[in-house]
Design an enzyme around this catalytic site. Structure first.
Site, PDB file in Angstrom:
ATOM      1  N   GLU A 250       0.838  -1.202   0.000  1.00 37.38           N
ATOM      2  CA  GLU A 250       0.000   0.000   0.000  1.00 37.38           C
ATOM      3  C   GLU A 250       0.881   1.264   0.000  1.00 37.38           C
ATOM      4  O   GLU A 250       0.845   2.087   0.931  1.00 37.38           O
ATOM      5  CB  GLU A 250      -0.963  -0.015   1.199  1.00 37.38           C
ATOM      6  CG  GLU A 250      -1.920  -1.206   1.130  1.00 37.38           C
ATOM      7  CD  GLU A 250      -3.045  -1.185   2.153  1.00 37.38           C
ATOM      8  OE1 GLU A 250      -3.058  -0.308   3.030  1.00 37.38           O
ATOM      9  OE2 GLU A 250      -3.916  -2.059   2.078  1.00 37.38           O
TER      10      GLU A 250
ATOM     11  N   GLU B 158      -4.500  -8.803  -0.113  1.00 37.58           N
ATOM     12  CA  GLU B 158      -5.321  -8.763   1.105  1.00 37.58           C
ATOM     13  C   GLU B 158      -6.779  -8.647   0.707  1.00 37.58           C
ATOM     14  O   GLU B 158      -7.125  -7.811  -0.146  1.00 37.58           O
ATOM     15  CB  GLU B 158      -4.920  -7.572   1.987  1.00 37.58           C
ATOM     16  CG  GLU B 158      -3.501  -7.677   2.508  1.00 37.58           C
ATOM     17  CD  GLU B 158      -3.058  -6.449   3.292  1.00 37.58           C
ATOM     18  OE1 GLU B 158      -3.906  -5.722   3.828  1.00 37.58           O
ATOM     19  OE2 GLU B 158      -1.832  -6.222   3.337  1.00 37.58           O
TER      20      GLU B 158
HETATM   21  O1  AHR Z   1      -4.655  -6.298   7.203  1.00 35.10           O
HETATM   22  C1  AHR Z   1      -4.598  -5.108   7.931  1.00 35.10           C
HETATM   23  C2  AHR Z   1      -3.995  -3.962   7.131  1.00 35.10           C
HETATM   24  O2  AHR Z   1      -4.817  -3.649   6.064  1.00 35.10           O
HETATM   25  C3  AHR Z   1      -2.672  -4.222   6.491  1.00 35.10           C
HETATM   26  O3  AHR Z   1      -1.611  -4.045   7.365  1.00 35.10           O
HETATM   27  C4  AHR Z   1      -2.632  -3.193   5.405  1.00 35.10           C
HETATM   28  O4  AHR Z   1      -1.878  -3.610   4.299  1.00 35.10           O
HETATM   29  C5  AHR Z   1      -4.080  -2.985   5.068  1.00 35.10           C
HETATM   30  O5  AHR Z   1      -4.430  -1.645   5.076  1.00 35.10           O
END
Ligand code: AHR
Length: 512
Positions: A199, A320
């Site tokens: 990110e 994710e």
């Molecule tokens: O999974 C929690 C967080 O969500 C992670 O650290 C980040 O990559 C995302 O914003």
């Protein structure tokens, strides 16, 4: 910052082995085309993510070798056994946002001498770094999982990243490889997937797409993993057509894969996401509506990659994904603890169906996160552990890992703006046909009739996951409240599969 073109959205179980025909029932028709095989469903779409965050690792998977909780070299035996049943194909670590503040040197050498660091992103928790490089690779080995490491771009340097990778993968007599040996590991490990950045527009460094793309070129030019590694460029914290196109234009020739993230928030509002339990039907529906938003995002990302890579040699990764709710009341700030209900089990199934439909380019995914954090497989409390409905959905979908997807067409009654019933079909590595059907309507059973083309099967059997309330979930006092039950309510006759799906249910069938 670039403009993000898509939103960063985000009772006791009824164990039925025969299908009850409920008073109201909808009708679903459709077909499975076993004579028109599609792409292979990469096992890595069933990947897991564990971040140094709350009790995701400390207490969740790791208790240390001296703990009273039964463990193998520090890793909980109950968690290990449960995860082995899932056949975890790939495991990502150390973050997440944590990756961009992680100094790999804090996680090697004698554990009692490792520095204590502050986890700036997640509650400023003191991290003792007991699980570092050696522990991560040992854990992945115990699970039989491939490895997905994320290097630090936000606060690190190409030198640090290159040195970490050399420490892990080098078979030579370099000083770093010898240091690894002194720390107890003779043979190098393999890094199967290497994420560069996480990110980068947000917690990974507040960068613009152009800045990150240039940094990707720089990092990938210095990092030289031994043994074959898929190099992954990070997308932002929401899908952005502009970001993806910029990355492909500037860094496309140097990357093997591009990663997007997407979280399902019932409300779509980060300041009030909605509770994990005790929600109403409007939030149930909104959760599924926001879950389905991932499909056009995947298609858009794939289409942009197609412009640069029409043969789909480079993979799309969903680093994710999962539900993100308001935290469990009373839980420590920043630990992202939440309950997991039948809603999550069905959300998982819907996502997996979507991943299968887009398997041509989508080849790796990581649900966030494996234990105790967000949409977890397992929850722990001291020595206690429970399997969540999401775990059960993953367990039921196991035959789809590495299977060949088959076209499944469904004509279903609506539920809100969605189809009530969604599904997936594939020819498993076992040669058998597997069909999964999800009914998200919380009140109406669905009678399903599927014509089977190119299928010789005469019988179907499988498992059912359902519950008697939309927020039914497991607790440490009642850990099997929601769990799958054998299902023998499907028939095959004259090339047609018929069954009835209870309201709010998932059925996974094997046809023989
Ligand atoms: O999974 C929690 C967080 O969500 C992670 O650290 C980040 O990559 C995302 O914003």
């Amino acid at each position: 910052m670039t403009v993000l073109t898509s939103l960063r959205a985000a009772a006791c179980c009824v164990m039925l082995s025969a299908t009850p025909l409920l008073a109201s029932a909808g009708t679903v028709t459709g077909s499975v085309r076993a004579d028109q095989p599609g792409p292979v469903i990469a096992p890595e779409l069933y990947g897991q993510f564990m971040e140094q965050l709350g009790t995701g690792i400390d207490g969740g998977v790791w208790v240390g070798p001296d703990s009273d909780i039964p463990n193998t070299r520090g890793f909980r035996n109950d968690v290990l056994a449960a995860l082995k049943e899932l056949q975890v194909p790939v495991l990502r670590w150390p973050g997440g946002c944590y990756a961009d503040i992680y100094d790999w040197r804090t996680g090697i050498g004698p554990r009692d001498q490792r520095p204590v660091t502050l986890n700036r992103w997640w509650g400023n928790k003191e991290e003792h770094n007991a699980v570092g490089t050696h522990e991560f690779f040992e854990f992945a080995e115990m699970l039989g999982a491939r490895t997905f490491l994320n290097v630090n771009v936000g606060t690190g340097s190409p030198r640090e990243a290159a040195q970490w990778v050399e420490y892990i993968t080098s078979p030579t007599n370099s000083t770093l490889a010898q240091e690894r040996r002194r720390n107890g590991r003779e043979e190098p490990w393999k890094i199967d997937f290497l994420g560069i950045g996480n990110e980068p527009n947000g917690c990974g460094g507040r960068m613009r797409a152009e800045t990150f793309a240039d940094l990707f070129r720089q990092y990938s030019g210095f990092i030289a993993p031994h043994g074959g590694t898929t190099m992954i460029a990070s997308g932002p914290d929401a899908t952005s057509a502009e970001w993806t196109r910029t990355t492909m234009e500037i860094a496309g020739e140097h990357l093997d894969a591009f990663s997007m993230h997407y979280y399902t928030l019932p409300t779509g509002d980060w300041s009030a996401k909605g509770p994990a339990t005790g929600f109403d039907e409007a939030q149930w529906l909104a959760t599924f509506e926001r879950t389905y938003m991932i499909e056009p995002m995947i298609r858009e990302q794939s289409a942009i990659m197609d412009e640069f890579d029409p043969e789909a040699e480079k993979a799309l990764v969903i680093g994710e994904w999962g539900t993100w709710y308001d935290p469990t009341p009373g839980s420590p700030g920043g630990w992202l603890q939440q309950q997991n209900s039948i809603r999550d089990g069905l959300v998982a199934a819907v996502n997996l169906n979507i991943f299968h439909r887009n398997a041509r380019r989508l080849r790796v995914a990581g649900i966030a996160q494996m234990v105790n954090v967000l949409q977890a497989m397992l929850l722990t409390d001291g020595a206690k552990m429970l399997r969540t409905p999401t775990y059960h959905a993953f367990r039921m979908y196991r035959p789809f890992q590495g299977a060949t997807s088959l076209p499944l067409q469904l004509d279903s009654p609506g539920y809100g703006s969605l189809q009530a019933v969604d599904g997936t079909a594939a020819r498993g590595r076992d040669g058998k046909l597997h069909v999964a059907l999800v009914n998200i309507d919380p009140d109406t059973a669905m009678e399903v009739s599927l014509s089977l083309q190119g299928v010789q099967a005469t019988r179907a059997s499988g498992q059912l996951l359902t519950a008697d309330a939309i927020d039914a979930h497991n607790t440490f006092d009642d850990p099997d409240h929601v769990k799958p039950a054998p299902f023998d309510g499907a028939r095959i006759s004259e090339g047609t599969l018929t069954t009835t799906l209870p309201a709010k249910s998932l059925v996974v069938l094997t046809l023989e």
